[in-house]
Design a protein around this motif. Structure first.
Motif, PDB file in Angstrom:
ATOM      1  N   ASN B 303      90.727  47.608  59.330  1.00  0.00           N
ATOM      2  CA  ASN B 303      91.280  48.495  58.301  1.00  0.00           C
ATOM      3  C   ASN B 303      92.521  49.175  58.850  1.00  0.00           C
ATOM      4  O   ASN B 303      92.711  50.377  58.727  1.00  0.00           O
ATOM      5  CB  ASN B 303      90.236  49.550  57.894  1.00  0.00           C
ATOM      6  N   ASP B 529      91.415  45.963  53.901  1.00  0.00           N
ATOM      7  CA  ASP B 529      92.570  46.753  53.452  1.00  0.00           C
ATOM      8  C   ASP B 529      93.477  45.862  52.615  1.00  0.00           C
ATOM      9  O   ASP B 529      93.065  44.772  52.185  1.00  0.00           O
ATOM     10  CB  ASP B 529      93.282  47.403  54.648  1.00  0.00           C
ATOM     11  N   TYR B 545      91.028  48.779  47.251  1.00  0.00           N
ATOM     12  CA  TYR B 545      90.634  48.655  48.662  1.00  0.00           C
ATOM     13  C   TYR B 545      89.315  49.398  48.905  1.00  0.00           C
ATOM     14  O   TYR B 545      88.456  48.935  49.639  1.00  0.00           O
ATOM     15  CB  TYR B 545      91.680  49.242  49.619  1.00  0.00           C
TER      16      TYR B 545
END
Lengths: 177, 565
Positions: B303, B529, B545
């Motif tokens: 992420n 992400d 996301y």
């Protein structure tokens, strides 16, 4: 030191302080302690004070002088603007002073408010981009100062609620932010 | 390399989350709440909620440059200063470009926030669901690869994240911009209400003007305070009234007792174990000590932001993956996208001079997509949404005129009403819009520089003609005067909606991630992400996301429990 050298001095100072924190540099360039690095002379500073006070004079509320607008404009020019902008303003201020002397036989600083207004008005528009720049910075400096924001305008830092449609009261002033 | 291998056991967790922004915070929350011991790695410094929002209570005059940037800041932040996001009010939240270089083959404005919370601290907070029309577009049009999921797969997860995050908004019943679980909407001012009425009447509700759906709390929610209408969000909110890692997901993760947060930790690569054919852990460079440490876990969530996550995969090379981890498809780094914007119109409104508003609503109004729906076929694919707002001018009006004594009332009264509308458009995935690593150039940690080569193309440029003309037309319909339109096309990156480069898809030959955001080739690595996006839609992407992250965490933990990972 002439103006060009002084401007060069600023560039060197900025180049030489890359390792210093941004805030350190800002404090340094703001304090005015290091006069050698300033692009503006003492005469420029006085003249800028008077020009700003002509643009935003004292009324029933304090004007540009009380709000420190002149020094703000010069500080912004030094910290945030290009050499060309500083040069533009310097030359512009000299021209204002020259015309004051030609037309009235005395310094712009010594003129009555009425004559100062009249003289500045002759610099409006394309003829004097320096005045446009000063006006932008002077208004910004004044209306975001404590005096400008809380006395000339209405300050409500933490509104709480958003009231979408409220009647405008007689004489109500604009929000400062 | 200065390897500092401590007892492996002490460096072992159930899960590692790389990055602490919007999606990283969600990964940490979901995985810790499901009982996993989680290490969250963040390359930047720590920012403590409220305490470290150093400018949040400062009055305008307490900023020396009243928000503007110094020549020195412009010099050290040549990219961050390209647009107005970075300013004196929150300059410490934006990356120092000089210390974090990258290579631009074509200009790409890469806005980064390297700190705990990442860009969740400064984000725009707009939260819009993508609709079925977005998820099926690639498949229908033969563009890129089909999304491996449809709206019904993600819808419950939108519900789930909205309930926790707190999204204010108005239900409108539009399938292209689906309704969510909303807190009460913010209100439109008088001019906006009038414009709404006129637009919706004129277009027979084919075009709708609604209040923007925002991650700002209109009522207290989950222990967080309601929005105080200061509109100073990007400085960090002392009321926790907008969703950020610090205000929402991090406290939830910390409360489980299962989270370890390690700032100053640059993840250089994921370590691959060819015996198990899984990732074993990550290699971390401590940016303060410059020591390298390995951490191990059963699952890894990347992420690190779109380009950060792809960077780590590209830099994770091994015999099994000479071209980057999980890059059997050759698609890693390709199909970089960003929304295109900076096009629209504005005008003045005559009337409503006797009304004003009180407070600074931190939200725009919004026209959801209306183009290329149903049977309409423009000369471009996909569509755009529009946002804008109406307000009365303040002191700024004085710049145009000289002001003189005796005119104080004139100078300080509220000025004319103005309203603008501006478009945010979808960008198609193009294989040739890509990033790669330049090993001939290194950063101060000895890592290769990311190189970016991307541009907008014909479809985007054609769409912008509609965006500009439609904005002007709608304002005219709404009764505004003195309308002027503009198209200030910038470069990819500027919208800070960078997406793609590790796209999801069903086919491992043409995509990097599967429908659970799992690397096709390394099942215990998840990317949730913006890198995972198969197409951009036209909606602000962060909510998607969040939903994909929560969904992937749920899948990962149940797979882990079943012994599949």
């Amino acid at each position: 030191m002439n103006r060009r050298q002084a401007i060069k001095g600023v560039a060197v100072l900025i180049g030489g302080t890359a390792a210093i924190s941004t805030f350190g540099l800002m404090t340094q360039s703001c304090s005015g302690e290091n006069k050698e690095t300033s692009a503006f002379s003492d005469a420029d500073r006085e003249l800028m004070d008077t020009v700003c006070d002509t643009l935003i004079p004292e009324t029933d509320i304090p004007g540009a002088k009380a709000a420190g607008v002149g020094p703000f404009v010069l500080m912004m020019l030094e910290d945030c603007h290009s050499v060309e902008d500083r040069e533009l303003v310097s030359v512009g201020l000299s021209t204002v002073e020259k015309e004051a002397k030609q037309q009235h036989g005395k310094s712009f600083n010594k003129l009555a408010a009425e004559d100062r207004e009249k003289l500045l008005k002759t610099f409006e528009g394309d003829r004097a981009p320096f005045l446009g720049l000063i006006k932008r910075l002077a208004n910004q400096g004044y209306y975001t100062s404590e005096i400008g924001a809380t006395q000339a305008l209405v300050m409500d830092f933490t509104p709480g609620d958003y009231q979408a449609c409220v009647p405008l009261q007689e004489g109500q002033r604009a929000w400062a932010m | 390399m200065n390897l500092n291998i401590r007892a492996e056991q002490g460096n072992t967790y159930d899960a590692i989350v790389v990055g602490s922004g919007i999606s990283g915070g969600w990964s940490a929350k979901e995985l810790t709440e499901k009982g996993l011991k989680v290490l969250m790695l963040e390359r930047g410094r720590n920012i403590e909620h409220i305490k470290d929002y150093e400018n949040t209570l400062k009055q305008p005059w307490e900023f020396k440059h009243r928000g503007e940037l110094t020549n020195e800041q412009v010099r050290t932040h040549p990219v961050q200063t390209r647009h107005g996001h970075y300013n004196e009010y929150n300059e410490s939240f934006w990356v120092n470009d000089e210390e974090n270089p990258y290579v631009e083959v074509k200009r790409f404005d890469w806005f980064r926030g390297y700190q705990v919370g990442g860009r969740s601290l400064m984000w725009g907070r707009g939260c819009l669901r993508m609709g079925e029309v977005d998820f099926e577009a690639n498949a229908k049009e033969g563009i890129g690869v089909p999304w491996p999921i449809r709206y019904q797969d993600i819808a419950p997860w939108y519900d789930y994240v909205e309930r926790f995050a707190g999204i204010s908004g108005q239900a409108e019943g539009l399938p292209q911009c689906p309704d969510g679980v909303f807190l009460p909407p913010m209100e439109m001012n008088c001019v906006e209400k009038e414009v709404k009425k006129r637009i919706e009447t004129h277009y027979n509700r084919d075009r709708v003007l609604t209040i923007f759906r925002m991650a700002n709390l209109t009522v207290p929610h989950n222990g967080r305070g309601k929005c105080q209408n200061r509109n100073l969000c990007a400085r960090g909110c002392p009321y926790g009234a907008y969703f950020s890692t610090q205000s929402a997901t991090l406290p939830a993760a910390v409360a489980t007792g299962n989270l370890t947060l390690r700032p100053f930790s640059v993840v250089s690569e994921i370590i691959y174990d060819k015996e198990t054919k899984k990732a074993k852990g990550v290699r971390v460079i401590d940016t303060q000590t410059l020591e390298t440490t390995e951490y191990y876990a059963k699952i890894i969530f990347l992420n690190a932001s779109t380009l950060g996550s792809t960077y780590i995969l590209m830099n994770s090379v091994s015999d099994a993956f000479p071209e980057g981890m999980g890059n059997g498809s050759g698609q890693l780094g390709h199909n970089l996208m960003d929304h295109h914007f900076r096009v629209g119109a504005s005008g003045t409104y005559e009337g409503f001079e006797d009304v004003y508003y009180s407070g600074r609503r931190p939200a725009a109004v919004y026209v959801p997509r209306y183009r290329n729906l149903g049977n309409e076929k423009r000369d471009y694919l996909r569509g755009f949404g529009m946002s804008g707002s109406a307000s009365r001018s303040g002191w700024q009006k004085n710049i145009a005129e000289l002001s003189y004594a005796g005119e104080i009332e004139e100078r300080t009264k509220p000025g004319e009403w103005r309203m603008g509308l501006a478009g945010w458009g979808e960008t198609l995935p193009y294989y040739e819009n890509r990033v790669w690593l330049d090993h001939s150039k290194k950063d101060k940690w000895g890592l290769p520089l990311l190189t970016i080569d991307a541009e907008f193309k014909e479809n985007e440029l054609k769409m912008r003609i509609d965006m500009k003309n439609d904005a002007a037309e709608m304002l005219e319909v709404a009764g505004l005067k003195n309308i002027s339109s503009y198209d200030r096309l910038s470069h990819p990156g500027a919208c800070i909606h960078e997406m793609g480069t590790a796209r999801m898809g069903n086919d491992p030959k043409t995509s990097v991630l599967n429908k659970w955001n799992q690397l096709h080739e390394v099942p215990n690595v998840f990317v949730t992400d913006g890198a995972c996006m198969t197409s951009t839609g036209n909606q602000n992407p962060s909510l998607t996301y969040m939903a994909l992250t929560a969904r992937a965490c749920d899948y990962a933990v149940s797979a882990l429990k079943k012994g599949d990972l």
